[in-house]
Design a protein around this motif. Structure first.
Motif, PDB file in Angstrom:
ATOM      1  N   LEU A  82       6.120   2.340 -12.574  1.00 50.69           N
ATOM      2  CA  LEU A  82       5.079   2.360 -11.548  1.00 50.69           C
ATOM      3  C   LEU A  82       4.440   0.982 -11.477  1.00 50.69           C
ATOM      4  N   HIS A  83       3.713   0.728 -10.407  1.00 50.01           N
ATOM      5  CA  HIS A  83       2.899  -0.475 -10.277  1.00 50.01           C
ATOM      6  C   HIS A  83       1.502  -0.044  -9.895  1.00 50.01           C
ATOM      7  N   VAL A  84       0.513  -0.553 -10.628  1.00 51.45           N
ATOM      8  CA  VAL A  84      -0.881  -0.218 -10.349  1.00 51.45           C
ATOM      9  C   VAL A  84      -1.522  -1.407  -9.649  1.00 51.45           C
ATOM     10  N   GLY A  85      -1.935  -1.173  -8.400  1.00 51.09           N
ATOM     11  CA  GLY A  85      -2.612  -2.198  -7.629  1.00 51.09           C
ATOM     12  C   GLY A  85      -4.076  -2.258  -8.003  1.00 51.09           C
ATOM     13  N   VAL A  86      -4.607  -3.482  -8.094  1.00 48.46           N
ATOM     14  CA  VAL A  86      -6.013  -3.700  -8.441  1.00 48.46           C
ATOM     15  C   VAL A  86      -6.642  -4.590  -7.377  1.00 48.46           C
ATOM     16  N   ARG A  87      -7.802  -4.156  -6.897  1.00 48.23           N
ATOM     17  CA  ARG A  87      -8.608  -4.988  -6.002  1.00 48.23           C
ATOM     18  C   ARG A  87     -10.077  -4.690  -6.263  1.00 48.23           C
ATOM     19  N   VAL A  88     -10.930  -5.609  -5.814  1.00 45.94           N
ATOM     20  CA  VAL A  88     -12.374  -5.442  -5.978  1.00 45.94           C
ATOM     21  C   VAL A  88     -12.964  -5.085  -4.626  1.00 45.94           C
ATOM     22  N   ALA A  89     -13.657  -3.951  -4.588  1.00 43.03           N
ATOM     23  CA  ALA A  89     -14.279  -3.480  -3.352  1.00 43.03           C
ATOM     24  C   ALA A  89     -15.730  -3.915  -3.238  1.00 43.03           C
ATOM     25  N   ASN A  90     -16.414  -4.037  -4.377  1.00 44.93           N
ATOM     26  CA  ASN A  90     -17.827  -4.417  -4.355  1.00 44.93           C
ATOM     27  C   ASN A  90     -18.151  -5.161  -5.644  1.00 44.93           C
ATOM     28  N   LEU A  91     -18.850  -6.273  -5.484  1.00 45.85           N
ATOM     29  CA  LEU A  91     -19.216  -7.110  -6.619  1.00 45.85           C
ATOM     30  C   LEU A  91     -20.720  -7.292  -6.609  1.00 45.85           C
ATOM     31  N   GLY A  92     -21.372  -6.773  -7.639  1.00 40.22           N
ATOM     32  CA  GLY A  92     -22.827  -6.886  -7.753  1.00 40.22           C
ATOM     33  C   GLY A  92     -23.221  -7.919  -8.789  1.00 40.22           C
ATOM     34  N   ARG A  93     -24.497  -7.912  -9.166  1.00 38.70           N
ATOM     35  CA  ARG A  93     -25.003  -8.846 -10.178  1.00 38.70           C
ATOM     36  C   ARG A  93     -24.414  -8.539 -11.543  1.00 38.70           C
ATOM     37  N   SER A  94     -24.372  -7.243 -11.896  1.00 43.72           N
ATOM     38  CA  SER A  94     -23.873  -6.848 -13.211  1.00 43.72           C
ATOM     39  C   SER A  94     -22.775  -5.792 -13.128  1.00 43.72           C
ATOM     40  N   SER A  95     -22.301  -5.513 -11.930  1.00 45.61           N
ATOM     41  CA  SER A  95     -21.313  -4.444 -11.793  1.00 45.61           C
ATOM     42  C   SER A  95     -20.201  -4.834 -10.826  1.00 45.61           C
ATOM     43  N   VAL A  96     -19.110  -4.093 -10.954  1.00 41.74           N
ATOM     44  CA  VAL A  96     -17.969  -4.286 -10.064  1.00 41.74           C
ATOM     45  C   VAL A  96     -17.340  -2.922  -9.797  1.00 41.74           C
ATOM     46  N   ARG A  97     -16.995  -2.685  -8.548  1.00 40.76           N
ATOM     47  CA  ARG A  97     -16.260  -1.472  -8.178  1.00 40.76           C
ATOM     48  C   ARG A  97     -14.824  -1.887  -7.910  1.00 40.76           C
ATOM     49  N   TYR A  98     -13.925  -1.387  -8.741  1.00 45.36           N
ATOM     50  CA  TYR A  98     -12.503  -1.616  -8.576  1.00 45.36           C
ATOM     51  C   TYR A  98     -11.915  -0.482  -7.747  1.00 45.36           C
ATOM     52  N   GLU A  99     -10.988  -0.825  -6.877  1.00 42.74           N
ATOM     53  CA  GLU A  99     -10.148   0.167  -6.219  1.00 42.74           C
ATOM     54  C   GLU A  99      -8.749  -0.034  -6.772  1.00 42.74           C
ATOM     55  N   LEU A 100      -8.099   1.082  -7.088  1.00 45.41           N
ATOM     56  CA  LEU A 100      -6.799   1.038  -7.740  1.00 45.41           C
ATOM     57  C   LEU A 100      -5.861   2.009  -7.058  1.00 45.41           C
ATOM     58  N   ALA A 101      -4.585   1.674  -7.057  1.00 43.62           N
ATOM     59  CA  ALA A 101      -3.581   2.563  -6.472  1.00 43.62           C
ATOM     60  C   ALA A 101      -2.313   2.494  -7.297  1.00 43.62           C
ATOM     61  N   VAL A 102      -1.672   3.640  -7.429  1.00 45.71           N
ATOM     62  CA  VAL A 102      -0.419   3.737  -8.181  1.00 45.71           C
ATOM     63  C   VAL A 102       0.721   3.856  -7.178  1.00 45.71           C
ATOM     64  N   PHE A 103       1.705   2.975  -7.344  1.00 46.70           N
ATOM     65  CA  PHE A 103       2.862   2.946  -6.444  1.00 46.70           C
ATOM     66  C   PHE A 103       4.133   3.232  -7.226  1.00 46.70           C
ATOM     67  N   ARG A 104       4.939   4.127  -6.688  1.00 45.42           N
ATOM     68  CA  ARG A 104       6.262   4.350  -7.250  1.00 45.42           C
ATOM     69  C   ARG A 104       7.145   3.188  -6.800  1.00 45.42           C
ATOM     70  N   THR A 105       8.175   2.893  -7.586  1.00 49.01           N
ATOM     71  CA  THR A 105       9.073   1.786  -7.271  1.00 49.01           C
ATOM     72  C   THR A 105       9.617   1.940  -5.854  1.00 49.01           C
ATOM     73  N   GLU A 106       9.559   0.848  -5.110  1.00 49.53           N
ATOM     74  CA  GLU A 106      10.093   0.779  -3.745  1.00 49.53           C
ATOM     75  C   GLU A 106       9.271   1.521  -2.700  1.00 49.53           C
ATOM     76  N   GLU A 107       8.188   2.181  -3.080  1.00 48.83           N
ATOM     77  CA  GLU A 107       7.369   2.886  -2.088  1.00 48.83           C
ATOM     78  C   GLU A 107       6.176   2.031  -1.693  1.00 48.83           C
ATOM     79  N   GLU A 108       5.869   2.020  -0.414  1.00 51.16           N
ATOM     80  CA  GLU A 108       4.788   1.191   0.110  1.00 51.16           C
ATOM     81  C   GLU A 108       3.446   1.902   0.134  1.00 51.16           C
ATOM     82  N   ALA A 109       3.439   3.222   0.113  1.00 51.87           N
ATOM     83  CA  ALA A 109       2.189   3.993   0.133  1.00 51.87           C
ATOM     84  C   ALA A 109       1.887   4.510  -1.274  1.00 51.87           C
ATOM     85  N   ALA A 110       0.619   4.523  -1.633  1.00 51.56           N
ATOM     86  CA  ALA A 110       0.196   4.969  -2.959  1.00 51.56           C
ATOM     87  C   ALA A 110       0.526   6.442  -3.181  1.00 51.56           C
TER      88      ALA A 110
END
Length: 145
Positions: A82-110
């Motif tokens: 699998l591949h786990v996608g990582v991105r940051v949706a919100n960045l605060g002073r002391s916090s961060v909201r990560y958005e993550l998605a799991v992708f099967r090999t060769e698939e474009e949708a989580a």
């Protein structure tokens, strides 16, 4: 309530390769739901370690997970890479909201996607503290609009 749609692979600036393990499967023959949270945590921390902004042994600042969630679309199972996608949706002073998605090999949708929020605290006092500059710079590079 409207069901979320799977996020596309190309919307993630970082993809962490994650092989499934024999122990990840449950009695129903697919990766158990709780295992996805371990995939999320591993992908984020591996990224931060690789970029040199996380010192799990002696760092003065540590991230504590205060919120998490996951939506499932399709099963994954052992043996799969699998591949786990990582991105940051919100960045605060002391916090961060990560958005993550799991992708099967060769698939474009989580096949699963979710989020978690880290609040960064002083290791000793456990009180919120500002994100260190080096960490903030890495997280800014993962932000999406």
């Amino acid at each position: 309530m409207t069901r979320p749609q799977p996020w596309p692979r190309q919307s993630f600036p970082y993809l962490h390769p994650t092989p499934t393990r024999w122990a990840d499967n449950d009695v129903y023959g697919h990766v158990n739901n709780v295992t996805y949270y371990a995939y999320f945590d591993t992908a984020v921390n591996a990224l931060l370690l690789a970029r040199g902004v996380l010192d799990i042994q002696t760092g003065a600042t540590i991230g504590l997970v205060v919120e998490t969630g996951c939506t499932f679309f399709a099963p994954a199972a052992f043996p799969e890479l699998l591949h786990v996608g990582v991105r940051v949706a919100n960045l605060g002073r002391s916090s961060v909201r990560y958005e993550l998605a799991v992708f099967r090999t060769e698939e474009e949708a989580a096949c699963a996607q979710g989020h978690f929020v880290h609040v960064y605290v002083d290791r000793d006092t456990r009180r919120p503290t500002s994100l260190p500059a080096e960490l903030r710079a890495v997280l800014e590079g993962l932000q999406v609009s």
